[in-house]
Each structure stands twice: as C-alpha cells, then as structure tokens.
Design an enzyme around this catalytic site. Structure first.
Site, PDB file in Angstrom:
ATOM      1  N   LYS A  45      -1.948  -3.126   2.494  1.00  0.00           N
ATOM      2  CA  LYS A  45      -0.928  -2.026   1.031  1.00  0.00           C
ATOM      3  C   LYS A  45      -0.186  -2.170   1.530  1.00  0.00           C
ATOM      4  O   LYS A  45       0.945  -0.922   1.065  1.00  0.00           O
ATOM      5  CB  LYS A  45      -1.742  -1.647   0.761  1.00  0.00           C
ATOM      6  N   HIS A 104      -3.588  -6.805  10.370  1.00  0.00           N
ATOM      7  CA  HIS A 104      -3.853  -5.405   9.873  1.00  0.00           C
ATOM      8  C   HIS A 104      -4.604  -4.299  11.218  1.00  0.00           C
ATOM      9  O   HIS A 104      -4.413  -2.916  10.924  1.00  0.00           O
ATOM     10  CB  HIS A 104      -4.624  -5.130   9.362  1.00  0.00           C
ATOM     11  N   SER A 134      -1.442   2.394  -2.933  1.00  0.00           N
ATOM     12  CA  SER A 134      -2.060   1.536  -3.526  1.00  0.00           C
ATOM     13  C   SER A 134      -3.695   1.152  -3.176  1.00  0.00           C
ATOM     14  O   SER A 134      -3.681  -0.294  -3.550  1.00  0.00           O
ATOM     15  CB  SER A 134      -0.782   0.259  -2.908  1.00  0.00           C
TER      16      SER A 134
HETATM   17  S1  PPS Z   1      -2.611  -6.395   1.613  1.00  0.00           S
HETATM   18  O1  PPS Z   1      -3.404  -6.937   0.372  1.00  0.00           O
HETATM   19  O2  PPS Z   1      -2.517  -5.406   2.780  1.00  0.00           O
HETATM   20  O3  PPS Z   1      -2.355  -7.646   2.130  1.00  0.00           O
HETATM   21  O4  PPS Z   1      -1.512  -6.256   0.914  1.00  0.00           O
HETATM   22  P1  PPS Z   1       0.333  -5.670   1.204  1.00  0.00           P
HETATM   23  O5  PPS Z   1       0.826  -7.362   0.995  1.00  0.00           O
HETATM   24  O6  PPS Z   1       0.472  -5.722   2.560  1.00  0.00           O
HETATM   25  O7  PPS Z   1       0.610  -4.651  -0.068  1.00  0.00           O
HETATM   26  C1  PPS Z   1       0.878  -4.875  -1.591  1.00  0.00           C
HETATM   27  C2  PPS Z   1       1.912  -3.961  -2.135  1.00  0.00           C
HETATM   28  O8  PPS Z   1       2.897  -4.450  -2.087  1.00  0.00           O
HETATM   29  C3  PPS Z   1       3.743  -5.118  -2.976  1.00  0.00           C
HETATM   30  N1  PPS Z   1       4.363  -5.779  -3.383  1.00  0.00           N
HETATM   31  C4  PPS Z   1       6.546  -5.767  -3.398  1.00  0.00           C
HETATM   32  N2  PPS Z   1       6.412  -4.288  -3.768  1.00  0.00           N
HETATM   33  C5  PPS Z   1       7.950  -4.719  -4.022  1.00  0.00           C
HETATM   34  N3  PPS Z   1       8.917  -5.751  -3.742  1.00  0.00           N
HETATM   35  C6  PPS Z   1       7.690  -6.933  -3.246  1.00  0.00           C
HETATM   36  N4  PPS Z   1       8.519  -8.545  -3.913  1.00  0.00           N
HETATM   37  C7  PPS Z   1       6.487  -7.147  -3.414  1.00  0.00           C
HETATM   38  N5  PPS Z   1       5.383  -7.988  -3.139  1.00  0.00           N
HETATM   39  C8  PPS Z   1       4.561  -7.212  -2.678  1.00  0.00           C
HETATM   40  C9  PPS Z   1       2.499  -4.408  -3.682  1.00  0.00           C
HETATM   41  O9  PPS Z   1       2.899  -4.849  -5.334  1.00  0.00           O
HETATM   42  C10 PPS Z   1       1.063  -4.354  -3.485  1.00  0.00           C
HETATM   43  O10 PPS Z   1       1.938  -2.098  -4.060  1.00  0.00           O
HETATM   44  P2  PPS Z   1       1.479  -1.863  -4.920  1.00  0.00           P
HETATM   45  O11 PPS Z   1       2.135  -0.239  -5.037  1.00  0.00           O
HETATM   46  O12 PPS Z   1      -0.249  -1.537  -4.906  1.00  0.00           O
HETATM   47  O13 PPS Z   1       2.143  -2.164  -7.030  1.00  0.00           O
END
Ligand code: PPS
Length: 290
Positions: A45, A104, A134
C-alpha cells in the site's frame, strides 16, 4: 474463482506472512534475475501500482497491450502464489526486456540473484499513518488477506508488525539501509510523488537512463494521475476476483493525510510515542502532511 477462507498470519523466519506468499518459496529464492530486470519493491500500500504503471510507460511507452491486459499481469508479483494469477513460473518465461517485477518482500528475503546481477531497484515508501489506513481498507476488501478486525485492533497489530510482510518499520528501514551497499537502488516517497509527480518522474528517468520527450512525459503524467488510473480497468484492479469493491475500491483516495480521518486524538498520541521509539536509530524521515 472459489477462494478458501481468509488466510492466517504465521511467523516465517521472523516475519508475519501468509501461505500465499511463502508457498512457492524455493522457486522464488532460486529465481534467476537478469541484469536488466527492474525490481519494484514496497511495503504493501505504499504506491506499488502507481510506480509500476509509471515505470512501464517510461520503459515501453504506451501500447495497445495496456488496454487489454491488467497491469498485474504485465508487472508480475514475484512471491505471490494464488491460483489463476501469474506466478514466478510464468515470470521465468517472460520475454520482455526489461522485465518489471513487483515485490513486497523485506530486504533480507530478496532472492540473491537480484544482488548478483546488480539489478536496478525502485523502492517506494509511504508514511506509516497513511500506509496503515490504506492497508486497513485493503484487508477489508481483499479476501486473500487476513481479516483486519476493527480499526483500533488493526492499528495495534500494525505497530507490532503483525501484518502480512511484517513490520512497516523493519521494512522501510531495512531497505533504506540497503541503499548504502546497493548503488542501483532508488528510494522514493509516496508523499513526494503526490506533491510533484513531474519532479519524481524526472528522477526516475535519470535513474533508468531514459530520455522521453517533453510530450511523452506529459502523456505519462496524465495517464498516471489518480483519477485516470481509477477509471482505467487495466490499472484499478476491477478485474481482480479476490477483491470486493462493494467494501472498498482499490484506488481509494490516493492522498497524503487521510490518516486524520481515521486516527482518534488518543490513537495519534500513542502512535507518535511508539513511532519515536522505533525510529530513533535511523535518519529516515517521513512527511505525514504535504
Ligand atoms: S498494493 O496492493 O500493495 O500493490 O497497493 P499499492 O499500489 O502499493 O498502494 C495502493 C495505494 O496507492 C494509491 N494509489 C495512488 N495514489 C495517488 N495517485 C495514483 N496514481 C495512485 N495509484 C494508486 C491507492 O489509492 C492506494 O492508497 P489509498 O490511500 O488506499 O487510496
């Protein structure tokens, strides 16, 4: 896809894990990295999907395949072993150059061939409070994750490192220290990416040694914006059968500071106190607001 009941956490060489990420352990550890492989490493996340899409576009440009194949099938998840998702076996057969690979794993679990081949690695870290929030919503909606319980007990477990992939503290600090010995490690922060995506794109371009035109860079910036990735069925995980979007979307808020909507004053004070103790030995600094 019929999934068994939610998995249980167990101690795996000192790190909390579930069987979905340890079942294929020998194959993962014996994985033969190639010198041009690029590893995307994160605590869950922290912005994995975002940086994966950015890297893909910087390496390959925009292609028709991106409209047809979900991102999680284009950027393989090294250690995941869930039926009907590509595993390390498919990754071995992947013919693109470079291969973009997501993990991860805490730094001590990375297969040794990545170090031997001196692969480029992009690590993304996110401040603990937003990362915890998150992760909580993700565990609510992802049936392949352990039950999160209520927010208060989840936060307690987060502090104790009883999460899949272990302690946030150990993860971000372990990778931070690895920067000393592995020069091809770029350590990025989610908060910096939100604050100025263009600036972080430039850092990635120099790290990858690619020089897209100004127009190409604008195009990447546009496509990777939160709202666009949320609308895009190939990046928003809507095709993933283990997630229940009625509970929470994968692309949830994408903000810095959403923790303020979750932490009570008391939880925040206790968290800060615990955080200070855990972070005294490191010069790694995070921003919880921008
Ligand atoms: S995972 O399941 O571990 O692969 O998740 P991961 O992609 O690492 O993290 C998901 C969070 O990243 C946010 N996210 C973004 N934020 C801003 N801009 C963009 N383009 C973007 N893409 C993914 C996503 O919304 C999750 O955060 P939260 O706070 O839950 O919204």
């Amino acid at each position: 896809m019929e999934l068994p009941p939610r998995p249980k956490l167990y101690d795996f060489h000192g790190v909390s894990m579930t069987n979905y990420f340890t079942d294929n352990w020998d194959n993962v550890q014996n994985f033969k990295a190639r010198p041009d492989d690029i590893l995307i490493a994160t605590y869950p996340k922290a912005g994995t999907t975002w940086v994966s899409y950015i890297l893909e576009m910087l390496c390959f440009g925009h292609s028709e395949r991106q409209n047809l194949v979900p991102l999680y099938e284009r950027v393989h998840f090294l250690e995941m072993q869930i039926p009907s998702f590509p595993s390390v076996v498919e990754l071995n057969k992947m013919s693109t150059s470079p291969r973009l690979i997501k993990t991860h794993l805490p730094v001590q679990f990375i297969p040794k061939s990545f170090w031997e081949q001196k692969c480029k690695i992009v690590y993304v870290a996110r401040n603990a409070k937003d990362n915890a929030v998150s992760y909580f919503h993700f565990d609510r909606m992802n049936m392949a994750q352990p039950e999160p319980g209520d927010w208060n007990s989840f936060l307690q477990r987060f502090k104790e490192g009883k999460m899949v992939f272990g302690s946030w503290y150990d993860h971000v600090i372990g990778w931070w220290e690895k920067k000393q010995s592995h020069s091809k490690l770029l350590y990025l922060f989610f908060e910096d990416m939100v604050e100025d995506t263009g600036r972080e794109l430039d850092r990635l371009c120099s790290f990858l040694e690619v020089s897209p035109s100004a127009e190409e860079k604008d195009n990447v910036r546009e496509r990777v914006q939160f709202d666009n990735m949320k609308k895009n069925n190939m990046t928003n995980y809507s095709t993933d059968t283990v997630m229940d979007f009625k509970i929470s979307p994968f692309m949830r808020k994408g903000k810095v500071g959403d923790w303020k909507n979750h932490f009570t004053v008391n939880q925040n004070e206790q968290f800060d106190e615990h955080y200070q103790k855990r972070m005294t030995e490191t010069d790694l600094k995070f921003r919880t607001t921008i």
